[in-house]
Each structure stands twice: as C-alpha cells, then as structure tokens.
Motif scaffolding. Structure first.
Motif, PDB file in Angstrom:
ATOM      1  N   ASP A   1       0.822  -1.210   0.000  1.00  0.00           N
ATOM      2  CA  ASP A   1       0.000   0.000   0.000  1.00  0.00           C
ATOM      3  C   ASP A   1       0.857   1.261   0.000  1.00  0.00           C
ATOM      4  O   ASP A   1       0.424   2.314  -0.480  1.00  0.00           O
ATOM      5  CB  ASP A   1      -0.957  -0.002   1.195  1.00  0.00           C
ATOM      6  N   LYS A   2       2.078   1.160   0.547  1.00  0.00           N
ATOM      7  CA  LYS A   2       2.973   2.319   0.518  1.00  0.00           C
ATOM      8  C   LYS A   2       3.356   2.651  -0.916  1.00  0.00           C
ATOM      9  O   LYS A   2       3.392   3.832  -1.313  1.00  0.00           O
ATOM     10  CB  LYS A   2       4.232   2.002   1.341  1.00  0.00           C
ATOM     11  N   LYS A   3       3.675   1.636  -1.708  1.00  0.00           N
ATOM     12  CA  LYS A   3       4.017   1.872  -3.115  1.00  0.00           C
ATOM     13  C   LYS A   3       2.808   2.433  -3.865  1.00  0.00           C
ATOM     14  O   LYS A   3       2.954   3.318  -4.729  1.00  0.00           O
ATOM     15  CB  LYS A   3       4.484   0.569  -3.756  1.00  0.00           C
ATOM     16  N   ALA A   4       1.624   1.915  -3.541  1.00  0.00           N
ATOM     17  CA  ALA A   4       0.416   2.442  -4.178  1.00  0.00           C
ATOM     18  C   ALA A   4       0.180   3.897  -3.785  1.00  0.00           C
ATOM     19  O   ALA A   4      -0.251   4.713  -4.606  1.00  0.00           O
ATOM     20  CB  ALA A   4      -0.786   1.577  -3.797  1.00  0.00           C
ATOM     21  N   GLU A   5       0.463   4.233  -2.532  1.00  0.00           N
ATOM     22  CA  GLU A   5       0.314   5.620  -2.091  1.00  0.00           C
ATOM     23  C   GLU A   5       1.288   6.536  -2.832  1.00  0.00           C
ATOM     24  O   GLU A   5       0.933   7.676  -3.183  1.00  0.00           O
ATOM     25  CB  GLU A   5       0.552   5.711  -0.580  1.00  0.00           C
ATOM     26  N   GLU A   6       2.493   6.074  -3.080  1.00  0.00           N
ATOM     27  CA  GLU A   6       3.456   6.883  -3.835  1.00  0.00           C
ATOM     28  C   GLU A   6       2.922   7.178  -5.240  1.00  0.00           C
ATOM     29  O   GLU A   6       3.039   8.305  -5.739  1.00  0.00           O
ATOM     30  CB  GLU A   6       4.794   6.149  -3.925  1.00  0.00           C
ATOM     31  N   LEU A   7       2.340   6.174  -5.868  1.00  0.00           N
ATOM     32  CA  LEU A   7       1.777   6.395  -7.203  1.00  0.00           C
ATOM     33  C   LEU A   7       0.624   7.395  -7.139  1.00  0.00           C
ATOM     34  O   LEU A   7       0.543   8.314  -7.961  1.00  0.00           O
ATOM     35  CB  LEU A   7       1.298   5.066  -7.784  1.00  0.00           C
ATOM     36  N   MET A   8      -0.258   7.223  -6.168  1.00  0.00           N
ATOM     37  CA  MET A   8      -1.399   8.123  -6.055  1.00  0.00           C
ATOM     38  C   MET A   8      -0.947   9.560  -5.762  1.00  0.00           C
ATOM     39  O   MET A   8      -1.512  10.518  -6.288  1.00  0.00           O
ATOM     40  CB  MET A   8      -2.337   7.627  -4.957  1.00  0.00           C
ATOM     41  N   GLU A   9       0.070   9.704  -4.924  1.00  0.00           N
ATOM     42  CA  GLU A   9       0.589  11.047  -4.625  1.00  0.00           C
ATOM     43  C   GLU A   9       1.153  11.699  -5.890  1.00  0.00           C
ATOM     44  O   GLU A   9       0.956  12.900  -6.129  1.00  0.00           O
ATOM     45  CB  GLU A   9       1.672  10.965  -3.543  1.00  0.00           C
ATOM     46  N   ALA A  10       1.867  10.929  -6.698  1.00  0.00           N
ATOM     47  CA  ALA A  10       2.410  11.480  -7.943  1.00  0.00           C
ATOM     48  C   ALA A  10       1.297  11.889  -8.890  1.00  0.00           C
ATOM     49  O   ALA A  10       1.360  12.941  -9.540  1.00  0.00           O
ATOM     50  CB  ALA A  10       3.325  10.450  -8.600  1.00  0.00           C
ATOM     51  N   VAL A  11       0.252  11.071  -8.972  1.00  0.00           N
ATOM     52  CA  VAL A  11      -0.861  11.390  -9.861  1.00  0.00           C
ATOM     53  C   VAL A  11      -1.586  12.644  -9.388  1.00  0.00           C
ATOM     54  O   VAL A  11      -1.927  13.527 -10.182  1.00  0.00           O
ATOM     55  CB  VAL A  11      -1.827  10.191  -9.948  1.00  0.00           C
ATOM     56  N   VAL A  12      -1.829  12.742  -8.072  1.00  0.00           N
ATOM     57  CA  VAL A  12      -2.549  13.899  -7.527  1.00  0.00           C
ATOM     58  C   VAL A  12      -1.737  15.177  -7.706  1.00  0.00           C
ATOM     59  O   VAL A  12      -2.283  16.243  -8.023  1.00  0.00           O
ATOM     60  CB  VAL A  12      -2.894  13.660  -6.042  1.00  0.00           C
ATOM     61  N   SER A  13      -0.421  15.107  -7.540  1.00  0.00           N
ATOM     62  CA  SER A  13       0.422  16.302  -7.626  1.00  0.00           C
ATOM     63  C   SER A  13       0.787  16.671  -9.057  1.00  0.00           C
ATOM     64  O   SER A  13       1.436  17.685  -9.289  1.00  0.00           O
ATOM     65  CB  SER A  13       1.700  16.091  -6.811  1.00  0.00           C
ATOM     66  N   GLY A  14       0.386  15.881 -10.039  1.00  0.00           N
ATOM     67  CA  GLY A  14       0.690  16.180 -11.432  1.00  0.00           C
ATOM     68  C   GLY A  14       2.086  15.790 -11.859  1.00  0.00           C
ATOM     69  O   GLY A  14       2.578  16.262 -12.885  1.00  0.00           O
ATOM     70  N   ASP A  15       2.728  14.903 -11.098  1.00  0.00           N
ATOM     71  CA  ASP A  15       4.090  14.464 -11.419  1.00  0.00           C
ATOM     72  C   ASP A  15       4.005  13.208 -12.286  1.00  0.00           C
ATOM     73  O   ASP A  15       4.084  12.076 -11.799  1.00  0.00           O
ATOM     74  CB  ASP A  15       4.857  14.196 -10.130  1.00  0.00           C
ATOM     75  N   ALA A  16       3.848  13.429 -13.588  1.00  0.00           N
ATOM     76  CA  ALA A  16       3.693  12.296 -14.496  1.00  0.00           C
ATOM     77  C   ALA A  16       4.969  11.485 -14.617  1.00  0.00           C
ATOM     78  O   ALA A  16       4.918  10.260 -14.786  1.00  0.00           O
ATOM     79  CB  ALA A  16       3.256  12.789 -15.871  1.00  0.00           C
ATOM     80  N   GLN A  17       6.105  12.148 -14.549  1.00  0.00           N
ATOM     81  CA  GLN A  17       7.367  11.414 -14.684  1.00  0.00           C
ATOM     82  C   GLN A  17       7.583  10.470 -13.512  1.00  0.00           C
ATOM     83  O   GLN A  17       8.052   9.337 -13.684  1.00  0.00           O
ATOM     84  CB  GLN A  17       8.518  12.409 -14.805  1.00  0.00           C
ATOM     85  N   ARG A  18       7.220  10.890 -12.302  1.00  0.00           N
ATOM     86  CA  ARG A  18       7.316  10.010 -11.139  1.00  0.00           C
ATOM     87  C   ARG A  18       6.318   8.862 -11.251  1.00  0.00           C
ATOM     88  O   ARG A  18       6.634   7.715 -10.911  1.00  0.00           O
ATOM     89  CB  ARG A  18       7.058  10.815  -9.860  1.00  0.00           C
ATOM     90  N   ALA A  19       5.134   9.153 -11.758  1.00  0.00           N
ATOM     91  CA  ALA A  19       4.125   8.105 -11.914  1.00  0.00           C
ATOM     92  C   ALA A  19       4.581   7.044 -12.890  1.00  0.00           C
ATOM     93  O   ALA A  19       4.427   5.839 -12.649  1.00  0.00           O
ATOM     94  CB  ALA A  19       2.798   8.721 -12.359  1.00  0.00           C
TER      95      ALA A  19
END
Length: 881
Positions: free
Chosen positions: A578-596
């Motif tokens: 779930d931590k890895k999933a949270e990292e993906l969701m945080e990148a998506v919410v913040s508009g960081d497509a490269q991190r996603a």
C-alpha cells in the motif's frame, strides 16, 4: 451388594434426607411397616416398577420436560436476537449495498399485509435455529417438471450456548427441592429432558416449514425451506441430556461412588476429572482469540462484520484453535463446478497464503502454548501424581486419549458445508472442516500436556497466585468428590483396612452420618484428606533460579513478540504494497507524471508517452484531486491494493496489482504490474496529412508526419487535455481547439480527438482575386484566343479577315473552391461577361481592296482551374478555352 446403597467399606448407607425435600426413595407400601421400602416389602418384587421409576414423583418428570422445552425455545430466541444484531450492524455500517438490504427487509416488514408472508417471517427463525444443532438447512425448489435443491450447514454455537444455559438454569432452579438418591435417576431425568428437547425441536421445525410460490415466466416456482433431519433430533437429544445431567449433578445424594466409578478410577486414574483441563485449554484460547476476532472484525470490517460476529465468531475461534495448534483446515469440493472452485481439495495451515502478519501468527501460536500450559497446571491440580497414579502405567494415556477424542469432536463440530443439486445442471458439495488427522495432532498435544503436568507443573504450584490456583483446581465440591473416588479406588484395589487401623482416606469414603466419617460423595464440604508430612519449603536459591529462568524465558518470548510486531508494522507501513500504491497516487494527484511512470511504467513506445510529461499533465485541468486506500490484500509475493480516487467530484474504485520480486534489506520490495489495469488510458488523435506538431495544454508535442491523414495513439493519465493543431497559413485551418476529457471511471473507453484540414474564407477571396487578375491579363493580351485563358474568340481559321481585338471585362464571375487537402479546384459558380471589339473585312473578294468594319461581341466567362496553395501564395491555373 449395590455400591449405591453402601459405602466403599461395605457399611450400610444412612436413611436420612433433608427436611422439606422430595427424594427418590419410595413411600412404604400400604399395610407395611414404616421402615420397609416397597422394594423389600413382601410380594413387591413381581408387581412393582423398577426402584428408580417407582421412586420418581411427578416433579421428577415435569422438571426435565420444562428444561428441555425451555432450552429449545431459548435457542430459537437467541437465533432471532443474533439475526437482529446482524441487521443492526448492517444498518450502522453505512455501506450502500448493506443499507439497501436492511431497508428492503425493514420495508418488507412494515408494508407486508399478505398473510403467507407474515407466516414465512414467523417460521423462518425456527428453521434457522436448526443450524445451531449442526443440522442441514435445505431449500427445495420445483416447477415446470424440474427440481433443484440447496443445502447449508453452518453451526450457530452462540444460540446453542444460550439454549444450553437456559436448560441448565431451569433444571437447577426447578430441582431445588429435589434430592436424587442415585445416578440412575439423574440420567433418567436427563434422558427425559433430551427427549423433550428433541421432540419439541422436531415438531416445531416440521410444523413451521417455509413454503412459498414465486412466479417464473409462464409457470410457478414452488420453494420449500426445511431443517427437519435426523441430525436435528440426535443433536437436540444429546444436548438436552448433557446439559440437564450437569445441572442435576449437585442434587445427587449418593454417599459413595459406584462400582463403575471406582473401577474406572482404579484402572484409569483421573479419567473422571479429565474434562477440566480440556475445558480450561479451550476456554483460555477461544475466549482470548474470540475477543481478538471481534475486535479485528470491527476494525477491518466495520459495524457489519463486528455485529455479525455473533453468528460466525465461535466457528472462527474454533478454526483458529485448530490452526494455532499446528493442524490444518481443508476445503473440499465434490462434483461439478464446486469442485473446480475449491480445487477438489485444498489444505490451509496457519501460515498458508502469506497474507497474515507474522506477529499475528506468532501471537496465536504463543496463545496455544499458554493455553496448553494452563491445561497442564489444571491437570496437575485435579489429578496429583501420587504413588497410586505413578504406578499405574495406563494413567499416561488418559489425557492423550481425551485430546484424541477432542480432535475427532472438533472435526465434526467445525464443519461448514454447502450443497447444490439440479440447478441449471449444476451440482456439487463444498465443505470446510479441520483435516482428518487433527485428532493425531491433538493426541501429541495431550501427551505433551501430560508430561508438563507430571514434571514441570509441580514446580510452579507454590508460586501461582491463589486466584489462579482456585480456578485451576475447581470447586471444593469437585475436589471432595475426586478425593472420595481416589480413596474408594485405592481400597477397591486391595488396600484393605480394618476399623482399628482406619486411615483418613477411609473416613473420606464413609457416609457423613457415620460418626467420625468425612464428607459424602457429592457433598459440597471440603474433603477429609490423610495427614501427611508437610512438604519441605523450596530452597530460596532454587526458587530464585526458577523465577530468574522464567523471567528470562518470558522476556525472550516478549521480545520476540515485540520484534515480530515491529517487523510486521514496519513491513506494512514503510515497505508494504500500500505504501508503493500511495506513492503512485501522490504522484498522480500532484501532477508528477514522470514520477508516476517511474513507479508504474505504461509499457508503451516513446512516441505514445508524449503526453506523460510534467509540463503537459501538470497543466491538465480536472486531474485526480484526492485518493483513499480502502483495502490491501496480500497473497504471498502478490498483492492487490484497492483505492478510491476522486476526480471532478466523482469517486471511482481502482485496483492496483503489485508483485514482490526482491527485498530492501529484510523487507519485501514491491512494484506495480499490469499498468493497463491502473489509471493509464489512451487518447486517439486523427491527424491531417503533413502535420508534424500539435499543441497540448500549451506545450508542443511532436507527432509523425505522413502524406495522408492518419491516427496517433497517446497514453495519458486522467485529466482534461486541450489540443490544437497550428495552421500553416491564413488560407488553411485544422479546426477549433478540442478537449479530451479523460476520466478514471471510463478507463476502458478510448477517447478520440479528430482534426481535419479546412479552408478559410480568405482562400476563396484570394483565389477570386488571383482568378480575376488572370482574366485581366488575358484581356490585355491583344489576342483573339489568349493562351491559358478560359475565354476566346473563334475565327474559324479566317484570321486574315479579323484584326485589332480588344477585350473588356464587363462583369467578373463568382467562384467556389472545391476539393480537400492539396487537391483543390476553383470553379465559377456564376458566369461573368466579357466584350470583344475588333475590325472585320467585309470584302469577300480577295482581288478587291479590304473593307474593314468595326464590330463587337460579348461572351460568358466561366470555367474551372487548379488551385494550389503554397504557404501564403495562391496560384490558379485555368483550363484552356
């Protein structure tokens, strides 16, 4: 002589009875002396009933009947209460589906006026109560010449426990003035209670069979719900017998143990007390595990799961009891698709699947060990290893055999199954139960507990708190009975004593009415025990070493548990899927497509990921604004994280699949897989020929250029993408800017944006100007037939008679542009006019001088030509006249 009438030493039993109580002794026969009983009266042997029946009064028959009937009714009421509690939990859970279910149920209860439906609601609790007796609940359907059936076995042990408690209390309360002279009457009354319970259950269940009809297409489907079965009667009878027998045990006034009891104790010491350590073992584990199950249900499943625990928690605690003692549970399917669903047979251990926290598994195993130690301490208390026990070899087998039987009993009691037959051609059985070799596992546990009770438990007897000792050793009455039984077994084995050399054990076995005797068998008084030399106090140094050793072992166990808990918590929080999933969701919410894309690569070509940049995605409107991790399921090295994302005020469920194929130190590392099932979506753009660049959210994006219109697929994350294609000149446009609205709830739909080349009004104006200029050029050419012009004058090859042509455009034509792309045509939509002035030789004789006359004519201007646009340049090429 009967052991029920005499003490162990052969002394006659006193004929006393409590004042104001009913006993099982018969009244004197009419005409006989007061001291004669009917059994000894002359001529009574052939004309009277057996002594136990002859001695029973009406109250002896009524009490067990009332207890049996009351026990069954209490079971039904407890079932109703459990269902109501479950419905309350569903109503409080706030879940839309469960809320709709409870609303339908309550709405149906409020609005129902049909008498048959009311009868169904009244009958349903009686049918559901059959599950408490391990009986199958069957639904039989028939209609249109076809039939089908479904069956369910799922024990409801809390309602059954309520029924047992009610029967026990009723029997104990109503038998307050009864005194039972022997065990025969006790078990006879218990059999009456069991029979009353079984008959009541059978009659109630058979008379409340639920029958209803449901319209189905052009026929009617008849449905029948029934729980009538042999198991219902057998289990109800057994439960009634045991519960009432336990309640009446205190009413038995038999002053000495019978021959069966003494023989059993002589050859199998402790057999009559073996139930206490087993019960202690079960209670310590199941009570603590049950509390943990309920807490876990409330925390993880909310009110719906927590309140419904009244139905399934006992079975779950029993399954954990089996699994924590290193046995297993089997899921078995037989026949049809049910076998395929279960894999025919699937065995699960406590550690199977790997989604259980390590600390939870260690805690359950530790609880199993602690409960086994408590059982060993209890066994050491109720059956001390004295000389008589030590020299009886078969005493080693008493507890292991009891645990063997416990394993067999659990295999039967913890069985849940479902059966389907004849429905749309589907049939089969799916069953969940402990594995068949559970009894062997518990046999080994029994042997281990026996060894602990003999060699380890005695060292801790003096250091346990008094309250713990009292719980482990049982009541004074129970201990008194065991002392009497032990003394009787010793004397029956050959330890004959004389009156002059009587030991205190003899006094313990004698009736209380005899001078100098101890308490009677079954008395609540403390037993008379033989005086013995007090045990030497344990050496302080030895006691200190034992306590130190216990402290060290306990500390090691505690540290291991704490370490397991810390490891599990860190694994779940800092290194969990779930931590890895949270990292993906945080990148998506913040508009960081490269991190996603670094966390979950979309697995597409470089050209297709042209919109997955921070500049483009970060500028997108209506991106995912928030998220919530709702559930995490771990299956070994695979995991599924469920999340709820919010985009433009709409919530959508998203499932993320992760796999662990490495470690970060001690902890598993997780990566997201199957990105096509995540938030990535596809936008298809229809591109005109020759276009190399498009604009997305204010940023240029390169696209492949082709000579023909084509489509380009681009991978995107949810959001709004403003797209446009810049026109190469003022005469050409590719349409207005368009917006691709990509939504998380439409991730299985491809959004399409289409651009096509169109011509602006300026092109038609410029083409008309160029065409008219061409006409002017043709008119100024001074030729009757201007080359490359759409008009001219036909002299019919008599050119020498025509001269001095002058063209004048009197009216220009109107034009329209036809075609698309690079293939354009300019054509006249309305003809124009041109005037030709010239001189004509009217003298037809070539030998005469020419006679030139001024003439004129008019012609229409129409036609078409090729239109070519190159940047800002427009060229028109007319077809020749």
């Amino acid at each position: 002589m009967s052991s029920s009438a005499y003490g162990p030493a052969g002394e006659p039993r006193p004929e006393h009875e409590p004042q104001g109580s009913e006993t099982t002794r018969a009244m004197p026969a009419v005409g006989g002396s007061a001291g004669e009983s009917p059994a000894t009266a002359p001529g009574a042997a052939g004309s009277q009933l057996p002594a136990p029946l002859r001695a029973m009064t009406g109250r002896h028959w009524l009490v067990p009947v009332m207890a049996g009937v009351g026990g069954y009714l209490a079971t039904v009421l407890a079932t109703v209460l459990a269902l109501l509690i479950t419905l309350v939990g569903l109503a409080l859970s706030g879940d839309s589906s469960t809320h709709g279910l409870t609303s339908d149920v309550t709405g149906g209860l409020e609005t129902t006026t049909d008498g048959n439906q009311v009868w169904v609601l009244l009958c349903l609790p009686f049918q559901l109560a059959t599950l408490a007796f391990l009986a199958p609940l069957r639904l039989v359907m028939s209609g249109a010449g076809e039939g089908a059936s479904m069956g369910l076995i799922f024990p409801l042990y809390l309602p059954l426990l309520c029924g047992i408690t009610a029967a026990w209390l009723l029997a104990r309360k109503l038998s307050g003035r009864l005194t039972l002279d022997n065990r025969v009457v006790q078990w006879l009354m218990a059999a009456i209670a069991g029979l009353a319970w079984a008959v009541t259950a059978l009659i109630s269940t058979a008379s409340t069979v639920v029958r209803t009809e449901v319209p189905l297409f052009l026929s009617t489907l008849e449905m029948r719900l029934t729980g009538v079965s042999f198991a219902l009667v057998a289990v109800a009878f057994l439960v009634g017998v045991l519960s009432v027998a336990a309640a009446l045990d205190i009413r038995v006034a038999q002053p000495a143990p019978g021959r069966v009891v003494t023989t059993t104790e002589r050859y199998a010491p402790g057999l009559l007390q073996v139930l206490r350590p087993v019960v202690v073992h079960l209670l310590v584990f199941c009570v603590l595990a049950g509390l943990g199950i309920v807490i876990y249900a409330f925390v993880k499943g909310g009110a719906a799961a927590g309140f419904s625990a009244v139905l399934w928690a006992p079975v779950a605690a029993g399954m954990l009891f089996v699994l924590s003692h290193l046995s297993a549970v089997t899921i078995t399917g037989a026949g049809g698709w049910l076998a395929e669903a279960s894999g025919s047979s699937n065995i699960a251990y406590l550690w199977t699947d790997g989604d259980q926290p390590v600390w939870a598994m260690l805690l359950l195993i530790l609880l199993a060990v602690v409960s086994a130690v408590c059982a060993a301490l209890s066994w050491a208390r109720v059956r001390p290893v004295d000389e008589r026990v030590a020299r009886t070899v078969q005493s080693w087998a008493v507890l292991p055999v009891a645990y063997l039987l416990l394993g067999l009993l659990l295999t039967w009691l913890l069985r849940a199954s479902g059966q389907l037959g004849g429905l749309l051609g589907l049939d089969g059985v799916l069953a969940v139960r402990p594995v068949a070799w559970t009894c062997i596992v518990f046999l080994l546990w029994g042997a281990a507990i026996e060894a602990l009770a003999r060699f380890v438990a005695p060292a801790f007897m003096g250091v346990l708190p008094g309250g713990v000792n009292r719980v482990l050793r049982g009541s004074d009455r129970a201990r008194g009975r065991s002392s009497v039984v032990a003394a009787a077994a010793t004397m029956a084995g050959g330890a004959a004593v004389s009156t002059a050399e009587r030991t205190p054990h003899d006094d313990a076995a004698r009736p209380v009415s005899e001078p100098g005797s101890g308490p009677t068998y079954g008395s609540s008084a403390a037993p008379a025990v033989a005086p013995h030399t007090p045990r030497e106090p344990m050496d302080p140094a030895k006691k200190k070493r034992i306590r130190l050793l216990a402290l060290i072992v306990g500390s090691i166990i505690l540290l291991a548990v704490i370490a397991a808990i810390v490891f599990s918590v860190v694994s779940r929080t800092a290194f969990g899927p779930d931590k890895k999933a949270e990292e993906l969701m945080e990148a998506v919410v913040s508009g960081d497509a490269q991190r996603a894309t670094a966390l979950a690569d979309p697995n597409v070509s470089t050209q297709q990921r042209g919109l997955l940049t921070n500049d483009i995605y970060g500028a997108a409107e209506n991106r995912i604004s928030s998220y919530e991790i709702t559930d995490t399921t771990v299956d070994g090295d695979k995991a599924t994280v469920d999340a709820k994302v919010t985009q433009d005020n709409v919530s959508t469920d998203v499932a993320m699949n992760l796999v662990s194929d490495g470690r970060e130190g001690l902890f598993k590392s997780w990566r997201l897989e199957s990105p096509e099932s995540l938030l990535y979506q596809e936008v298809t753009v229809q591109v005109p020929a020759g276009v190399e660049t498009m604009n997305v959210n204010g940023n240029p994006v390169g696209i492949p250029s082709e000579s023909e219109p084509h489509s380009v697929s681009l991978t995107v994350l949810p959001g709004d993408y403003d797209m446009s294609v810049a026109a190469p000149s003022k005469y050409v446009t590719y349409g207005e800017p368009q917006t691709a609205e990509v939504r998380a709830d439409d991730r299985f739909m491809s959004d399409t944006v289409q651009f096509s080349m169109e011509h602006t009004p300026e092109l038609a104006q410029e083409a008309a100007r160029v065409a008219n200029a061409k006409l002017d050029e043709c008119a100024a050419s001074g030729s009757f037939d201007p080359e490359g012009c759409s008009f001219g004058f036909n002299s019919y090859d008599d050119n020498e008679d025509y001269r001095n042509p002058t063209w004048t455009i009197t009216e220009y034509p109107e034009y329209e542009v036809y075609g698309s792309g690079d293939t354009l045509t300019l054509s006249t939509s309305s003809a124009g006019e041109a005037k030709l002035e010239y001189q004509y030789n009217s003298e037809w004789d070539d030998d005469e001088p020419a006679d030139w006359e001024d003439q004129d004519t008019e012609t229409s201007l129409y036609g078409s030509g090729d239109l070519v646009v190159t940047g800002e340049t427009v060229e028109v090429t007319f077809s020749d006249y």
